[in-house]
Design a protein around this motif. Structure first.
Motif, PDB file in Angstrom:
ATOM      1  N   CYS A 152       3.012   4.072  -2.766  1.00 25.59           N
ATOM      2  CA  CYS A 152       3.589   2.837  -2.216  1.00 25.59           C
ATOM      3  C   CYS A 152       4.705   3.217  -1.247  1.00 25.59           C
ATOM      4  CB  CYS A 152       4.127   1.934  -3.336  1.00 25.59           C
ATOM      5  SG  CYS A 152       5.767   2.391  -3.967  1.00 25.59           S
ATOM      6  N   GLU A 179      -5.071  -1.961  -4.275  1.00 23.59           N
ATOM      7  CA  GLU A 179      -4.496  -3.306  -4.257  1.00 23.59           C
ATOM      8  C   GLU A 179      -5.528  -4.360  -4.680  1.00 23.59           C
ATOM      9  OE1 GLU A 179      -2.716  -3.655  -0.311  1.00 23.59           O
ATOM     10  OE2 GLU A 179      -0.780  -3.064  -1.153  1.00 23.59           O
ATOM     11  N   ASP A 192       0.945  -4.388  -5.187  1.00 22.64           N
ATOM     12  CA  ASP A 192       1.277  -4.375  -3.767  1.00 22.64           C
ATOM     13  C   ASP A 192       1.845  -2.997  -3.434  1.00 22.64           C
ATOM     14  OD1 ASP A 192       2.178  -4.924  -1.188  1.00 22.64           O
ATOM     15  OD2 ASP A 192       3.820  -6.230  -1.831  1.00 22.64           O
ATOM     16  N   GLU A 193       1.347  -2.362  -2.367  1.00 17.49           N
ATOM     17  CA  GLU A 193       1.904  -1.075  -1.941  1.00 17.49           C
ATOM     18  C   GLU A 193       3.139  -1.240  -1.061  1.00 17.49           C
ATOM     19  OE1 GLU A 193      -1.087   1.289  -0.074  1.00 17.49           O
ATOM     20  OE2 GLU A 193      -2.402   1.258  -1.810  1.00 17.49           O
ATOM     21  N   GLY A 194       3.401  -2.476  -0.649  1.00 10.85           N
ATOM     22  CA  GLY A 194       4.544  -2.713   0.219  1.00 10.85           C
ATOM     23  C   GLY A 194       4.249  -2.349   1.660  1.00 10.85           C
ATOM     24  N   ALA A 228       4.030  -7.082  -7.954  1.00 12.60           N
ATOM     25  CA  ALA A 228       3.061  -7.720  -7.068  1.00 12.60           C
ATOM     26  C   ALA A 228       3.661  -8.894  -6.310  1.00 12.60           C
ATOM     27  CB  ALA A 228       1.860  -8.177  -7.888  1.00 12.60           C
ATOM     28  N   THR A 261       1.651 -11.214  -3.854  1.00  9.19           N
ATOM     29  CA  THR A 261       0.218 -11.033  -3.991  1.00  9.19           C
ATOM     30  C   THR A 261      -0.178 -11.688  -5.300  1.00  9.19           C
ATOM     31  OG1 THR A 261       0.341  -8.999  -5.276  1.00  9.19           O
ATOM     32  CG2 THR A 261       0.383  -8.783  -2.886  1.00  9.19           C
ATOM     33  N   TRP A 278      10.676  -3.760  -5.255  1.00 11.04           N
ATOM     34  CA  TRP A 278      10.126  -3.770  -6.621  1.00 11.04           C
ATOM     35  C   TRP A 278      11.164  -4.143  -7.668  1.00 11.04           C
ATOM     36  CZ3 TRP A 278       6.284  -4.228  -4.050  1.00 11.04           C
ATOM     37  CH2 TRP A 278       5.666  -3.255  -3.275  1.00 11.04           C
ATOM     38  N   GLU A 332       8.472  -8.152   6.821  1.00 12.84           N
ATOM     39  CA  GLU A 332       7.712  -7.737   5.634  1.00 12.84           C
ATOM     40  C   GLU A 332       8.477  -8.094   4.351  1.00 12.84           C
ATOM     41  OE1 GLU A 332       4.689  -6.292   5.214  1.00 12.84           O
ATOM     42  OE2 GLU A 332       4.177  -6.329   7.338  1.00 12.84           O
ATOM     43  N   ARG A 337       7.648 -11.213   1.344  1.00 12.15           N
ATOM     44  CA  ARG A 337       7.638 -10.966  -0.103  1.00 12.15           C
ATOM     45  C   ARG A 337       8.837 -11.621  -0.801  1.00 12.15           C
ATOM     46  NH1 ARG A 337       5.411  -6.639   2.634  1.00 12.15           N
ATOM     47  NH2 ARG A 337       3.484  -5.796   1.764  1.00 12.15           N
TER      48      ARG A 337
END
Lengths: 201, 201
Positions: A117, A142, A148-150, A194, A197, B126, B159, B163
């Motif tokens: 990530c 994913e 989510d990998e970002g 996540a 997502t 995260w 981004e 999120r």
């Protein structure tokens, strides 16, 4: 203010410590190391100590196993304890230095069961490893797990190369995907990062 | 394999613990919090416990100080212990949960004395914080100190927003830059993550 926390720590769970006692001192091939890593990821999600992710730090030339980490977010209560951060931190703890690429020492590889990530790509960069081996870098992680990998940089492999890290993709791909599929099939799994997502199961 | 490390930890240095005893329980404004953060960053590089970076976790609505971190790479021997990771981990340790944005709890802000590197941007994502306050996001940090921020996504603020994290830029900018300038003027500083870049002093 006397109630601020002043230290934090993370510990491998007991099942992992027991299992790692069976690990070889070195792996002959990247494929053998990835098979061990993928199995570790499966065991981690089965034990509910974290997501289906594991990482190893190896001496590049010899395959010597320097450290093994699993995702410990649930077990440690620390959101940054992804498998890569754990493996890198355990390697640095064992070797007694923050720079795994320090002059005069063996070069090190970080081996992970999928593309890191955004956080873990950065953690690899600052660790001193000069090689990253991953099972795959496509959308399967994913899609199958809901993680989510970002915002990974669109040219992340070139950005790594520019900073002296070679990335090898596709070692043990099918077995890695199978672990994500097993995780995705669970109805009780906690997807702990996540944001933005949704689970696909 | 019985010689693998099984845990890692990081501790605030004694000077920081002493200094944090003087911190207020809450900050009235972001500007006041950033002034405290910037001063902490200066003290960290002066004490040689890490780079000129510090971070705070605050309750967004009240300004309550939940945790304070400094860059501990040199002190802890762990390359991932940037100020943001330390502050977030200390907040999670204090609150006993990995998700600082868990439902039913106050929202949290991560305040840092410059744009987070690629790893720390991911760590923020995260962690559950919903707001990031930074002193600046321009090239000054890299130019003045020689540190590399890594391959941050070109649209990282969008981004983050996507999120659920709002980013505010420019609080206490001049004072933050002054700390980087002081650090850059040193001839004995260790730039521990400057892969592929070179010191400018």
């Amino acid at each position: 203010m006397t109630d601020l926390a002043t230290s934090f720590r993370a510990d491998l769970p007991s099942w992992a410590i027991e299992h790692l006692a069976t690990a070889p001192a070195a792996f002959d091939t990247d494929e053998a190391a990835m098979a061990f890593c993928t199995d570790l990821a499966r065991r981690n999600q089965q034990a509910d100590t974290g997501g289906p992710f594991a990482a190893l730090v190896l001496e590049t030339a010899t395959g010597r196993l320097v450290s093994a980490g699993v995702n410990l977010v649930l077990a440690s209560g620390l959101s940054s304890t992804h498998a890569e951060v754990v493996a890198l931190s355990l390697a640095q703890t064992r070797l007694g230095r923050w720079d795994l690429g320090a002059a005069g020492n063996p070069a090190h590889t970080l081996l992970v069961n999928w593309r890191p990530c955004v956080m873990c790509g950065g953690a690899a960069l600052w660790s001193g490893v000069t090689r990253i081996v991953i099972a795959g870098d496509g959308p399967e992680l994913e899609v199958l797990t809901g993680f989510d990998e970002g915002p990974v940089h669109p040219d992340w492999i070139a950005e790594m190369a520019r900073r002296g890290i070679a990335v090898e993709v596709g070692v043990g791909r099918d077995a890695a995907i199978e672990v994500f599929r097993e995780y995705g099939a669970r109805t009780d799994a906690v997807v702990y990062n996540a944001r933005g997502t949704s689970r696909t199961d």
